[in-house]
Design a protein around this motif. Structure first.
Motif, short mmCIF file in Angstrom:
data_model
loop_
_atom_site.label_atom_id
_atom_site.label_comp_id
_atom_site.label_asym_id
_atom_site.label_seq_id
_atom_site.Cartn_x
_atom_site.Cartn_y
_atom_site.Cartn_z
N LEU A 64 112.74 10.84 58.08
CA LEU A 64 112.98 11.70 59.24
C LEU A 64 113.77 10.96 60.31
O LEU A 64 114.72 11.50 60.89
CB LEU A 64 111.63 12.17 59.80
CG LEU A 64 111.67 13.15 60.97
CD1 LEU A 64 112.40 14.42 60.58
CD2 LEU A 64 110.25 13.48 61.42
N LEU A 65 113.40 9.71 60.59
CA LEU A 65 114.11 8.94 61.61
C LEU A 65 115.55 8.64 61.20
O LEU A 65 116.46 8.69 62.03
CB LEU A 65 113.36 7.63 61.88
CG LEU A 65 112.17 7.71 62.84
CD1 LEU A 65 111.44 6.38 62.89
CD2 LEU A 65 112.62 8.11 64.23
N ASN A 66 115.75 8.33 59.94
CA ASN A 66 117.11 8.03 59.50
C ASN A 66 118.01 9.26 59.51
O ASN A 66 119.23 9.15 59.56
CB ASN A 66 117.08 7.40 58.10
CG ASN A 66 116.62 5.96 58.14
OD1 ASN A 66 116.77 5.29 59.16
ND2 ASN A 66 116.05 5.48 57.06
N LYS A 67 117.39 10.44 59.47
CA LYS A 67 118.16 11.67 59.58
C LYS A 67 118.53 11.94 61.03
O LYS A 67 119.66 12.33 61.34
CB LYS A 67 117.36 12.84 59.01
CG LYS A 67 118.07 14.18 59.11
CD LYS A 67 117.22 15.30 58.53
CE LYS A 67 117.92 16.65 58.66
NZ LYS A 67 117.07 17.76 58.11
N ARG A 68 117.57 11.73 61.95
CA ARG A 68 117.79 12.06 63.36
C ARG A 68 118.34 10.88 64.16
O ARG A 68 119.05 11.07 65.14
CB ARG A 68 116.48 12.54 63.99
CG ARG A 68 115.95 13.82 63.38
CD ARG A 68 114.83 14.38 64.21
NE ARG A 68 114.28 15.61 63.67
CZ ARG A 68 113.35 16.34 64.26
NH1 ARG A 68 112.85 15.94 65.42
NH2 ARG A 68 112.90 17.44 63.71
N PHE A 69 117.97 9.66 63.78
CA PHE A 69 118.38 8.46 64.51
C PHE A 69 118.92 7.40 63.54
O PHE A 69 118.36 6.32 63.43
CB PHE A 69 117.20 7.88 65.30
CG PHE A 69 116.80 8.68 66.49
CD1 PHE A 69 117.37 8.45 67.73
CD2 PHE A 69 115.85 9.68 66.38
CE1 PHE A 69 117.01 9.20 68.83
CE2 PHE A 69 115.48 10.43 67.47
CZ PHE A 69 116.06 10.19 68.71
N PRO A 70 120.01 7.70 62.84
CA PRO A 70 120.53 6.71 61.89
C PRO A 70 120.94 5.41 62.56
O PRO A 70 120.97 4.36 61.92
CB PRO A 70 121.72 7.43 61.25
CG PRO A 70 122.12 8.48 62.26
CD PRO A 70 120.83 8.92 62.89
N GLU A 71 121.27 5.47 63.87
CA GLU A 71 121.72 4.26 64.57
C GLU A 71 120.61 3.22 64.69
O GLU A 71 120.88 2.04 64.93
CB GLU A 71 122.26 4.60 65.96
CG GLU A 71 121.26 5.23 66.91
CD GLU A 71 121.21 6.73 66.80
OE1 GLU A 71 121.00 7.39 67.83
OE2 GLU A 71 121.38 7.26 65.69
N LEU A 72 119.35 3.62 64.51
CA LEU A 72 118.25 2.66 64.60
C LEU A 72 118.09 1.85 63.31
O LEU A 72 117.52 0.77 63.32
CB LEU A 72 116.94 3.38 64.92
CG LEU A 72 116.86 4.06 66.29
CD1 LEU A 72 115.51 4.75 66.46
CD2 LEU A 72 117.08 3.06 67.41
N GLY A 73 118.57 2.39 62.20
CA GLY A 73 118.48 1.66 60.94
C GLY A 73 117.05 1.33 60.53
O GLY A 73 116.78 0.25 60.00
N ILE A 74 116.12 2.25 60.76
CA ILE A 74 114.71 1.99 60.49
C ILE A 74 114.45 1.87 58.99
O ILE A 74 114.96 2.65 58.18
CB ILE A 74 113.84 3.10 61.09
CG1 ILE A 74 113.99 3.12 62.62
CG2 ILE A 74 112.37 2.92 60.71
CD1 ILE A 74 113.56 1.85 63.29
N GLN A 75 113.64 0.88 58.61
CA GLN A 75 113.21 0.69 57.23
C GLN A 75 111.69 0.72 57.18
O GLN A 75 111.01 0.61 58.21
CB GLN A 75 113.74 -0.63 56.68
CG GLN A 75 115.26 -0.77 56.74
CD GLN A 75 115.73 -2.14 56.29
OE1 GLN A 75 114.98 -2.90 55.70
NE2 GLN A 75 116.99 -2.45 56.58
N SER A 76 111.16 0.86 55.97
CA SER A 76 109.70 0.92 55.84
C SER A 76 109.03 -0.36 56.33
O SER A 76 107.88 -0.34 56.77
CB SER A 76 109.32 1.19 54.38
OG SER A 76 109.83 0.17 53.54
#
Length: 321
Positions: A94-106
């Motif tokens: 969900l985050l990578n869809k809405r906030f790809p600039e954060l580059g969140i990983q598990s």
């Protein structure tokens, strides 16, 4: 038939960025961009007058002063903490869809049980065993809190002034809760809580210290009040609204175990706005002798002798329709 509880996992996410004094809003945005794996401008995900339709599941940006243990330099760190019900895989997608600039990983996420999340919110380090909740000995921490509701975006100059004042206080955090969404859909008169549509966010100024003595108390209380005074032009007005759960005795307090109507009307309008009148009527009907009370409780209708003051009841009934 036996029923077994289902343990729901909660995910806690923190992204931090620090800037050194003197601080600037542009510098903060640049710093946040450098600290993330950016594929889109981070500016597009932050509320501005040019971008008023951003959609975020991130919760409670919390600016807080940090001090370098080696150099002694003070910085302002802003943490975005998300409390998500579900698995880390679902949140990362969900985050990578809405906030790809954060580059969140598990690996940025921490799954835990409900009771483990209680330990986290009690400000213990990740991994602290839940048995710490049985500890009944705590270090004395003194605090002063105030709250505001913000209806218009803050300018860069205002944000810089806030950060400079925070560095002056040092032992302070700002808890910022964004509004909108479901909060804005509920009518201001549907429940006693009136702070709905029209608010961008709610902010709590929370100063804390461990030094005992009246001198330390006077200093931190004074600095907290100065920060709140500085914010006066940029927050809600007539009344200047406040959050009832963050008790602020600066806006009125009852004395001698008595509930004064005039005093209560001041803090009551700040906490409940127009709903205050209905709460007074309910209080008068259910607890006419004012048995249940505190320093900032709802008052009963004023009385003279055995009757209510003439003219007040019709006014309140008119106010609630």
């Amino acid at each position: 038939m036996k029923f077994f509880p289902v343990l729901l996992s909660f995910l806690l996410l923190s992204v931090s960025c620090a800037t050194s004094a003197p601080v600037s809003f542009d510098g903060f945005l640049q710093c946040l961009t450098r600290k993330t794996q950016s594929t889109l401008p981070i500016f597009d995900s932050i509320y501005t007058t040019q971008n008023t339709s951003y959609d975020s599941i991130l919760h409670a940006p919390m600016p807080q002063v940090k001090k370098n243990s080696t150099t002694g330099e003070k910085t302002v760190e802003v943490s975005f903490i998300a409390h998500f019900l579900g698995s880390s895989d679902k949140l990362v997608a969900l985050l990578n869809k809405r906030f790809p600039e954060l580059g969140i990983q598990s690996t940025d996420c921490h799954e835990m049980s409900w009771v483990e999340s209680i330990v986290f919110w009690a400000d213990y380090p990740l991994g602290t065993p839940i048995s710490v909740l049985l500890n009944t000995t705590n270090m004395a921490v003194y605090s002063k809190g105030k709250s505001d509701y913000v209806k218009e975006p803050l300018s860069k100059d205002v944000i810089e002034s806030i950060w400079k004042h925070m560095i002056k206080i040092e032992k302070i955090l700002l808890d910022i809760n964004p509004y909108g969404g479901r909060m804005a859909e509920i009518s201001a008169t549907a429940t006693p809580y009136p702070h709905r549509a029209g608010n961008l966010f709610h902010v709590m100024y929370y100063t804390y210290w461990t030094e005992a003595g009246i001198n330390a108390t006077n200093r931190y209380v004074r600095l907290t009040r100065e920060l709140a005074d500085m914010m006066t032009p940029y927050v809600s007005k007539n009344p200047r609204e406040a959050y009832q759960n963050y008790k602020d005795l600066d806006i009125g307090v009852n004395q001698d175990n008595q509930t004064d109507f005039a005093t209560a009307a001041v803090y009551g309008m700040k906490y409940y706005k127009d709903n205050f009148a209905r709460l007074v009527l309910v209080k008068t009907m259910i607890d006419p002798e004012n048995f249940f009370k505190n320093k900032q409780s709802i008052p009963t209708l004023p009385r003279v002798g055995d009757g209510y003051i003439r003219g007040i009841l019709p006014l309140i009934e008119s106010a609630i329709g």
